[in-house]
Design an enzyme around this catalytic site. Structure first.
Site, short mmCIF file in Angstrom:
data_model
loop_
_atom_site.label_atom_id
_atom_site.label_comp_id
_atom_site.label_asym_id
_atom_site.label_seq_id
_atom_site.Cartn_x
_atom_site.Cartn_y
_atom_site.Cartn_z
N HIS A 270 39.05 48.97 35.41
CA HIS A 270 37.97 48.19 34.79
C HIS A 270 37.03 49.13 34.05
O HIS A 270 36.83 50.27 34.45
CB HIS A 270 37.17 47.43 35.86
N ASP A 328 41.78 39.96 37.71
CA ASP A 328 43.06 39.40 37.24
C ASP A 328 44.22 39.65 38.17
O ASP A 328 45.31 39.10 37.96
CB ASP A 328 43.37 39.97 35.85
C1 SDX Z 1 38.84 41.90 32.42
O1 SDX Z 1 34.70 43.98 30.77
C2 SDX Z 1 34.86 43.02 31.63
O2 SDX Z 1 33.92 42.70 32.35
C3 SDX Z 1 36.21 42.32 31.61
C4 SDX Z 1 36.44 41.34 32.72
C5 SDX Z 1 35.57 40.15 32.57
O3 SDX Z 1 35.32 39.46 33.56
O4 SDX Z 1 35.21 39.83 31.40
O5 SDX Z 1 36.20 41.94 33.97
C6 SDX Z 1 37.87 40.81 32.71
O6 SDX Z 1 39.14 42.11 31.27
C7 SDX Z 1 39.36 42.75 33.55
C8 SDX Z 1 40.32 43.87 33.05
C9 SDX Z 1 41.68 43.20 32.83
N1 SDX Z 1 42.63 44.17 32.21
C10 SDX Z 1 43.65 44.70 32.89
O7 SDX Z 1 43.85 44.54 34.10
C11 SDX Z 1 44.61 45.52 32.04
C12 SDX Z 1 44.93 46.83 32.78
N2 SDX Z 1 43.70 47.60 32.86
C13 SDX Z 1 43.54 48.63 31.80
O8 SDX Z 1 43.98 48.22 30.54
C14 SDX Z 1 42.18 49.27 31.89
O9 SDX Z 1 41.88 49.47 33.20
C15 SDX Z 1 40.99 48.64 31.22
C16 SDX Z 1 41.25 48.31 29.78
C17 SDX Z 1 40.56 47.43 31.94
C18 SDX Z 1 39.92 49.69 31.28
O10 SDX Z 1 40.46 50.79 30.62
P1 SDX Z 1 39.64 52.15 30.51
O11 SDX Z 1 38.32 51.88 29.90
O12 SDX Z 1 40.50 53.18 29.89
O13 SDX Z 1 39.40 52.47 32.04
P2 SDX Z 1 38.90 53.80 32.54
O14 SDX Z 1 38.11 54.54 31.50
O15 SDX Z 1 38.26 53.57 33.86
O16 SDX Z 1 40.29 54.61 32.76
C19 SDX Z 1 40.24 55.83 33.44
C20 SDX Z 1 41.63 56.38 33.37
C21 SDX Z 1 42.18 56.48 31.96
O17 SDX Z 1 43.06 57.58 31.94
P3 SDX Z 1 42.52 58.99 31.30
O18 SDX Z 1 42.17 58.67 29.85
O19 SDX Z 1 41.31 59.36 32.13
O20 SDX Z 1 43.69 59.92 31.42
O21 SDX Z 1 42.54 55.53 34.09
C22 SDX Z 1 43.54 55.08 33.20
C23 SDX Z 1 43.02 55.23 31.80
O22 SDX Z 1 44.10 55.41 30.91
N3 SDX Z 1 43.77 53.67 33.53
C24 SDX Z 1 44.91 53.18 34.01
C25 SDX Z 1 44.68 51.81 34.19
N4 SDX Z 1 43.45 51.51 33.84
C26 SDX Z 1 42.86 52.66 33.41
N5 SDX Z 1 46.09 53.76 34.29
C27 SDX Z 1 47.07 52.94 34.76
N6 SDX Z 1 46.94 51.62 34.98
C28 SDX Z 1 45.75 51.02 34.70
N7 SDX Z 1 45.61 49.73 34.89
#
Ligand code: SDX
Length: 394
Positions: A270, A328
């Site tokens: 998130h 989700d």
């Molecule tokens: C919603 O914003 C909101 O409030 C949204 C929401 C709402 O109610 O409106 O809460 C609803 O959208 C929830 C999120 C739903 N999406 C997913 O579940 C899709 C999978 N999640 C990822 O796409 C991701 O976690 C995001 C897009 C949600 C967040 O991505 P970020 O901003 O990159 O997260 P982060 O900065 O905390 O990531 C830290 C690291 C990164 O790697 P590095 O760049 O540090 O090497 O963790 C990695 C990310 O690439 N990472 C993941 C991951 N989520 C983040 N790696 C593997 N699997 C994942 N799911």
């Protein structure tokens, strides 16, 4: 102050936006709607009470709750001409495509209340959208299945009415299951608002130009559809089906950690929560209750999801990156058990989030200092240069 954006590590993120609606503490995993913890609202209130709270800032008393429910009931039907929009879509159109089109089309039906400096016009638009979204979503499902549209039955409460429009038919009396109705009502509450997420920021930005709320909500629906945002529940269920068995969880955890693999664990991580998303815990309980009510305690996907959660939360990568299940992760499993098809999951999310979008839209346009959102950029393109006439270009 409102809707200002800045460039931040590849994302356009909201740099500063003041709001009184929802508070999130990402480190503590805390979510408050108008100061009330989501856990207490989920346990003690129904979705329309929470809707009243988000819009008005206070929980309703018994009389206010009854008045509000009756007001919403007066707006549950859609204009008969609106139902003709559905026949313009292919039967197999994604319901989110249908919703984006139909909700945007609502703008064409309400010229009587488009002066949004008038609180009454804002209220009637809010009530129309909250009341009609269930009807519009259910019609999208019926259109998809070739079943006849169901008119609302205002003898039923908000969520039971929606379930009847979804799963009922004109030939039989629909008898709602109170346990399942309550479960879906809680799911609506969990999705109602979430401060400045991508789709809410979209609604605020669209509204900051003075666009009408129906068009702004359609923009929010379009943004929510993305798999990184509201489309994650559909993507998560598809991912669980693809994993198929606990024995393959390790393979997918490894893929999620592999920088050369674009695969992300859907339903995990998130932008704000660096602890458990409180909604995920509540969603897991709703899931357990629904599966228990339906005699599906051994549901394959639920067991797989719990095992996946357990393994991921013990994995160093997920611990270090502070990746936890989000709203989700379980919502797809429980919606599937409720009989909602996978491609409708994000429609359910949009139905509920319309309350938060409209609340935040009104907060913005009634802010005396709000201006049109105008994100700035960090220009990294070509330096100034002169045009070479065509004949001289290599
Ligand atoms: C919603 O914003 C909101 O409030 C949204 C929401 C709402 O109610 O409106 O809460 C609803 O959208 C929830 C999120 C739903 N999406 C997913 O579940 C899709 C999978 N999640 C990822 O796409 C991701 O976690 C995001 C897009 C949600 C967040 O991505 P970020 O901003 O990159 O997260 P982060 O900065 O905390 O990531 C830290 C690291 C990164 O790697 P590095 O760049 O540090 O090497 O963790 C990695 C990310 O690439 N990472 C993941 C991951 N989520 C983040 N790696 C593997 N699997 C994942 N799911």
């Amino acid at each position: 102050k409102t809707g200002y954006f800045t460039y931040d590590s590849g994302f356009l993120s909201t740099a500063s936006c003041q709001s009184k609606v929802t508070y999130i503490d990402g480190d503590k995993g805390e979510l408050l709607y108008r100061g009330y913890p989501i856990e207490q609202l989920a346990d003690n209130c129904n979705f329309l009470e929470v809707t009243y709270l988000l819009k008005n800032g206070e929980l309703p008393n018994a009389a206010q709750k009854s008045d509000f429910e009756n007001t919403i009931k007066k707006h549950t039907m859609v204009h008969e001409q609106l139902s003709k929009f559905y026949s313009g879509f292919r039967r197999d159109a994604h319901p989110m495509a249908v919703m984006t089109g139909v909700v945007g089309a609502l703008s064409a039906f309400y010229h009587d209340a488009m002066d949004f400096s008038d609180v009454e016009h804002r209220n009637v638009s809010f009530n129309r959208l909250v009341a009609k979204l269930p009807t519009i979503v259910a019609m999208a499902y019926k259109y998809n299945t070739g079943m006849p549209f169901m008119y609302p039955d205002n003898e039923l409460d908000y969520t039971a009415n929606f379930m009847r429009m979804m799963f009922g038919n004109p030939c039989e009396k629909y008898v709602p299951n109170p346990v399942l109705v309550r479960a879906l009502d809680v799911i609506f509450t969990l999705h109602a608002d979430h401060e400045q997420n991508a789709s809410t920021s979209t609604v605020r930005l669209a509204g900051s130009s003075g666009a009408n709320p129906f068009a702004c909500i359609a923009a929010g629906i379009a943004c929510l559809w993305g798999p990184a945002h509201g489309g994650a529940n559909e993507a998560c269920l598809n991912m669980l089906e693809e994993i198929g068995d606990v024995s393959r969880v390790g393979e997918y955890i490894a893929r999620a950690k592999d920088k050369n693999d674009s695969f992300k664990l859907m339903g995990f991580g998130h932008r704000v929560y660096k602890n458990f998303d409180p909604r995920a815990k509540l969603m897991r309980k709703v899931c357990h209750d629904v599966l228990g009510e339906l005699g599906l305690e051994n549901d394959r996907l639920f067991k797989l999801a719990m095992e996946l959660e357990k393994i991921a939360l013990e994995d160093q990568y997920f611990v270090e990156k502070k990746l936890y299940p989000n709203v989700d992760f379980y919502s797809g499993i429980v919606q599937k058990a409720l009989g909602i098809p996978t491609d409708m999951f994000t429609c359910i999310f949009a139905l509920a989030r319309t309350v938060g979008w409209m609340t935040q839209w009104e907060e913005m346009i009634t802010d005396p200092e709000y201006k049109i959102g105008r994100p700035r950029q960090l220009y990294i393109g070509a330096a100034r240069r002169d045009v070479v006439p065509l004949a001289q270009r290599g």
